[in-house]
Each structure stands twice: as C-alpha cells, then as structure tokens.
Design a protein around this motif. Structure first.
Motif, PDB file in Angstrom:
ATOM      1  N   GLU A   1       0.042  10.512 -12.211  1.00 55.99           N
ATOM      2  CA  GLU A   1       0.434  11.699 -12.962  1.00 55.99           C
ATOM      3  C   GLU A   1       1.232  12.668 -12.094  1.00 55.99           C
ATOM      4  OE1 GLU A   1      -3.264  13.180 -14.359  1.00 55.99           O
ATOM      5  OE2 GLU A   1      -3.541  11.568 -15.796  1.00 55.99           O
ATOM      6  N   ASN A   2       0.916  12.750 -10.813  1.00 53.82           N
ATOM      7  CA  ASN A   2       1.585  13.684  -9.925  1.00 53.82           C
ATOM      8  C   ASN A   2       2.856  13.101  -9.306  1.00 53.82           C
ATOM      9  OD1 ASN A   2      -0.424  15.556 -10.377  1.00 53.82           O
ATOM     10  ND2 ASN A   2      -1.646  14.839  -8.648  1.00 53.82           N
ATOM     11  N   SER A   3       3.144  11.827  -9.563  1.00 53.78           N
ATOM     12  CA  SER A   3       4.274  11.205  -8.900  1.00 53.78           C
ATOM     13  C   SER A   3       5.608  11.535  -9.552  1.00 53.78           C
ATOM     14  CB  SER A   3       4.093   9.689  -8.857  1.00 53.78           C
ATOM     15  OG  SER A   3       4.156   9.167 -10.168  1.00 53.78           O
ATOM     16  N   GLY A   4       5.589  12.120 -10.717  1.00 51.73           N
ATOM     17  CA  GLY A   4       6.835  12.480 -11.372  1.00 51.73           C
ATOM     18  C   GLY A   4       7.221  11.459 -12.419  1.00 51.73           C
ATOM     19  N   THR A   5       8.452  11.022 -12.377  1.00 54.68           N
ATOM     20  CA  THR A   5       8.983  10.149 -13.414  1.00 54.68           C
ATOM     21  C   THR A   5       8.530   8.708 -13.235  1.00 54.68           C
ATOM     22  OG1 THR A   5      10.940   9.612 -12.135  1.00 54.68           O
ATOM     23  CG2 THR A   5      11.046  11.598 -13.503  1.00 54.68           C
ATOM     24  N   ALA A   6       8.766   7.945 -14.265  1.00 52.67           N
ATOM     25  CA  ALA A   6       8.453   6.518 -14.201  1.00 52.67           C
ATOM     26  C   ALA A   6       9.331   5.823 -13.158  1.00 52.67           C
ATOM     27  CB  ALA A   6       8.644   5.873 -15.573  1.00 52.67           C
ATOM     28  N   ALA A   7      10.551   6.290 -13.007  1.00 53.28           N
ATOM     29  CA  ALA A   7      11.453   5.699 -12.015  1.00 53.28           C
ATOM     30  C   ALA A   7      10.920   5.934 -10.599  1.00 53.28           C
ATOM     31  CB  ALA A   7      12.850   6.291 -12.153  1.00 53.28           C
ATOM     32  N   GLU A   8      10.382   7.125 -10.363  1.00 50.71           N
ATOM     33  CA  GLU A   8       9.794   7.435  -9.056  1.00 50.71           C
ATOM     34  C   GLU A   8       8.585   6.545  -8.805  1.00 50.71           C
ATOM     35  OE1 GLU A   8       8.899   9.188  -5.380  1.00 50.71           O
ATOM     36  OE2 GLU A   8      10.731   9.262  -6.564  1.00 50.71           O
ATOM     37  N   PHE A   9       7.760   6.364  -9.823  1.00 53.31           N
ATOM     38  CA  PHE A   9       6.593   5.494  -9.695  1.00 53.31           C
ATOM     39  C   PHE A   9       7.026   4.057  -9.415  1.00 53.31           C
ATOM     40  CE2 PHE A   9       3.389   2.688 -11.580  1.00 53.31           C
ATOM     41  CZ  PHE A   9       2.312   3.034 -10.785  1.00 53.31           C
ATOM     42  N   ALA A  10       8.055   3.589 -10.123  1.00 52.44           N
ATOM     43  CA  ALA A  10       8.551   2.227  -9.915  1.00 52.44           C
ATOM     44  C   ALA A  10       9.099   2.063  -8.497  1.00 52.44           C
ATOM     45  CB  ALA A  10       9.615   1.889 -10.951  1.00 52.44           C
ATOM     46  N   ARG A  11       9.782   3.068  -7.977  1.00 54.72           N
ATOM     47  CA  ARG A  11      10.323   3.004  -6.619  1.00 54.72           C
ATOM     48  C   ARG A  11       9.187   2.921  -5.608  1.00 54.72           C
ATOM     49  NH1 ARG A  11      10.704   5.638  -2.345  1.00 54.72           N
ATOM     50  NH2 ARG A  11       9.864   7.575  -3.124  1.00 54.72           N
ATOM     51  N   ARG A  12       8.158   3.760  -5.803  1.00 65.18           N
ATOM     52  CA  ARG A  12       7.011   3.724  -4.890  1.00 65.18           C
ATOM     53  C   ARG A  12       6.310   2.381  -4.951  1.00 65.18           C
ATOM     54  NH1 ARG A  12       2.882   7.929  -5.766  1.00 65.18           N
ATOM     55  NH2 ARG A  12       2.033   7.020  -3.891  1.00 65.18           N
ATOM     56  N   PHE A  13       6.191   1.826  -6.157  1.00 63.32           N
ATOM     57  CA  PHE A  13       5.566   0.518  -6.320  1.00 63.32           C
ATOM     58  C   PHE A  13       6.356  -0.540  -5.563  1.00 63.32           C
ATOM     59  CE2 PHE A  13       4.996  -3.503  -8.531  1.00 63.32           C
ATOM     60  CZ  PHE A  13       3.615  -3.608  -8.521  1.00 63.32           C
ATOM     61  N   ARG A  14       7.689  -0.537  -5.691  1.00 63.26           N
ATOM     62  CA  ARG A  14       8.527  -1.502  -4.959  1.00 63.26           C
ATOM     63  C   ARG A  14       8.403  -1.321  -3.457  1.00 63.26           C
ATOM     64  NH1 ARG A  14      12.209  -0.222  -8.880  1.00 63.26           N
ATOM     65  NH2 ARG A  14      13.280   1.185  -7.467  1.00 63.26           N
ATOM     66  N   ASP A  15       8.369  -0.059  -3.008  1.00 67.62           N
ATOM     67  CA  ASP A  15       8.237   0.202  -1.568  1.00 67.62           C
ATOM     68  C   ASP A  15       6.923  -0.346  -1.026  1.00 67.62           C
ATOM     69  OD1 ASP A  15      10.664   1.472  -1.616  1.00 67.62           O
ATOM     70  OD2 ASP A  15       9.826   3.510  -1.576  1.00 67.62           O
ATOM     71  N   ILE A  16       5.850  -0.099  -1.749  1.00 63.39           N
ATOM     72  CA  ILE A  16       4.537  -0.582  -1.307  1.00 63.39           C
ATOM     73  C   ILE A  16       4.492  -2.100  -1.361  1.00 63.39           C
ATOM     74  CG2 ILE A  16       2.092  -0.683  -1.953  1.00 63.39           C
ATOM     75  CD1 ILE A  16       2.355   2.282  -2.764  1.00 63.39           C
ATOM     76  N   HIS A  17       5.013  -2.678  -2.429  1.00 63.34           N
ATOM     77  CA  HIS A  17       4.958  -4.129  -2.607  1.00 63.34           C
ATOM     78  C   HIS A  17       5.790  -4.853  -1.549  1.00 63.34           C
ATOM     79  CE1 HIS A  17       5.294  -8.044  -4.613  1.00 63.34           C
ATOM     80  NE2 HIS A  17       4.143  -7.706  -5.162  1.00 63.34           N
ATOM     81  N   SER A  18       6.844  -4.244  -1.061  1.00 58.95           N
ATOM     82  CA  SER A  18       7.691  -4.895  -0.062  1.00 58.95           C
ATOM     83  C   SER A  18       7.240  -4.601   1.373  1.00 58.95           C
ATOM     84  CB  SER A  18       9.146  -4.466  -0.243  1.00 58.95           C
ATOM     85  OG  SER A  18       9.272  -3.074  -0.005  1.00 58.95           O
ATOM     86  N   ASP A  19       6.242  -3.762   1.540  1.00 60.99           N
ATOM     87  CA  ASP A  19       5.728  -3.421   2.871  1.00 60.99           C
ATOM     88  C   ASP A  19       5.028  -4.631   3.501  1.00 60.99           C
ATOM     89  OD1 ASP A  19       4.478  -2.350   5.101  1.00 60.99           O
ATOM     90  OD2 ASP A  19       3.839  -0.531   4.068  1.00 60.99           O
ATOM     91  N   PRO A  20       5.358  -4.981   4.755  1.00 52.32           N
ATOM     92  CA  PRO A  20       4.696  -6.116   5.411  1.00 52.32           C
ATOM     93  C   PRO A  20       3.184  -5.915   5.563  1.00 52.32           C
ATOM     94  CG  PRO A  20       6.542  -5.325   6.737  1.00 52.32           C
ATOM     95  CD  PRO A  20       6.405  -4.399   5.577  1.00 52.32           C
ATOM     96  N   LYS A  21       2.748  -4.668   5.688  1.00 55.37           N
ATOM     97  CA  LYS A  21       1.306  -4.408   5.761  1.00 55.37           C
ATOM     98  C   LYS A  21       0.626  -4.796   4.447  1.00 55.37           C
ATOM     99  CE  LYS A  21       1.239  -0.449   8.886  1.00 55.37           C
ATOM    100  NZ  LYS A  21       0.897   0.982   8.949  1.00 55.37           N
ATOM    101  N   PHE A  22       1.307  -4.533   3.331  1.00 59.17           N
ATOM    102  CA  PHE A  22       0.748  -4.887   2.028  1.00 59.17           C
ATOM    103  C   PHE A  22       0.645  -6.408   1.898  1.00 59.17           C
ATOM    104  CE2 PHE A  22       1.196  -5.857  -2.518  1.00 59.17           C
ATOM    105  CZ  PHE A  22       0.102  -5.172  -3.001  1.00 59.17           C
ATOM    106  N   THR A  23       1.669  -7.107   2.352  1.00 59.58           N
ATOM    107  CA  THR A  23       1.638  -8.574   2.329  1.00 59.58           C
ATOM    108  C   THR A  23       0.489  -9.092   3.180  1.00 59.58           C
ATOM    109  OG1 THR A  23       4.038  -8.587   2.048  1.00 59.58           O
ATOM    110  CG2 THR A  23       3.006 -10.652   2.747  1.00 59.58           C
ATOM    111  N   ARG A  24       0.288  -8.487   4.348  1.00 62.77           N
ATOM    112  CA  ARG A  24      -0.817  -8.895   5.222  1.00 62.77           C
ATOM    113  C   ARG A  24      -2.166  -8.600   4.564  1.00 62.77           C
ATOM    114  NH1 ARG A  24      -0.249  -6.097  10.469  1.00 62.77           N
ATOM    115  NH2 ARG A  24      -1.334  -4.445   9.395  1.00 62.77           N
ATOM    116  N   LEU A  25      -2.257  -7.463   3.888  1.00 69.30           N
ATOM    117  CA  LEU A  25      -3.487  -7.105   3.181  1.00 69.30           C
ATOM    118  C   LEU A  25      -3.809  -8.127   2.083  1.00 69.30           C
ATOM    119  CD1 LEU A  25      -5.761  -5.060   2.312  1.00 69.30           C
ATOM    120  CD2 LEU A  25      -4.036  -4.061   0.812  1.00 69.30           C
ATOM    121  N   VAL A  26      -2.830  -8.445   1.268  1.00 66.67           N
ATOM    122  CA  VAL A  26      -3.041  -9.389   0.170  1.00 66.67           C
ATOM    123  C   VAL A  26      -3.380 -10.772   0.711  1.00 66.67           C
ATOM    124  CG1 VAL A  26      -1.888 -10.571  -1.746  1.00 66.67           C
ATOM    125  CG2 VAL A  26      -1.629  -8.103  -1.467  1.00 66.67           C
TER     126      VAL A  26
END
Length: 120
Positions: free
Chosen positions: A9-34
């Motif tokens: 809710e605090n992240s703003g627009t859906a586009a901002e949320f989608a960008r953050r989601f892509r950034d997190i999903h492409s993070d090597p730490k996230f890949t290591r976590l999964v």
C-alpha cells in the motif's frame, strides 16, 4: 515482523511495485535464498517420505514383526514404538525447518528487502 500488505500500500503505483518485484526477483541473494530453501525442503521431505514408506513397508511385508511386543511382557508393540519414533523424527524435522526459516532465511530475506528499499 513487517506487514507485507502495508508495504504494498505504501509503495505507490502498481508500476513501482512491479519494478521492486523485478529488482528483488533478479537479485542474486534472492536466487540463493530460493535455492537453499528448496534444497532444505527437498531433503527434509525425502526424509519424511523415506520414514513413512519404510514404516508402511514394514506393516505390509512384516506384520508379525510389527505386532510383536517390544520386549517380553510389554504392552507396547514394535509397530507402536516405530510410529512413536517417526512422530519424534517428524517433529524434529519441523523444528529444523523453523530454525532455518527464522534464522538464516528471514535474515537473508530482510537484507534483500532492505537493499531493495535503498534503490528506490
């Protein structure tokens, strides 16, 4: 623990949320976590299935052994004792997963989310 819904809710627009989601999903730490989480879950699941199917095989192929008393004069059978051991093993597996989830996985996820907020 943070409420993910308030973050959305605090992240703003859906586009901002989608960008953050892509950034997190492409993070090597996230890949290591999964990857590490999936590896741990697969191993623990393998232990659970092996124990459960070993018990079922024992019941199917050696019913007389399952029905034997644990020792002379005991009211507890080998099958009941084996099931109790399985229960304890499954409880330990749950504790192991919770320990990893609350320790290693949550810390790594928190660092990923913190890093993601810094790139806004």
């Amino acid at each position: 623990m943070r409420d993910i819904h308030s973050d959305v809710e605090n992240s703003g627009t859906a586009a901002e949320f989608a960008r953050r989601f892509r950034d997190i999903h492409s993070d090597p730490k996230f890949t290591r976590l999964v990857t590490s989480r999936n590896r741990l879950v697969s191993f623990l699941l393998l232990v659970i299935f092996a124990g459960y199917f070993a018990f079922l095989a024992m019941v199917c192929w050696y019913p007389s052994m399952v029905a034997m008393p644990l020792y002379d004069g005991a009211g507890v059978t080998v099958g009941v004792a084996a099931e109790l051991v399985l229960f304890i093993v499954f409880l330990a597996i749950s504790a192991i997963y919770v320990s990893f989830a609350n320790g290693k996985f949550d810390a790594l996820l928190s660092s990923i989310l913190t890093q993601g907020k810094g790139t806004r």
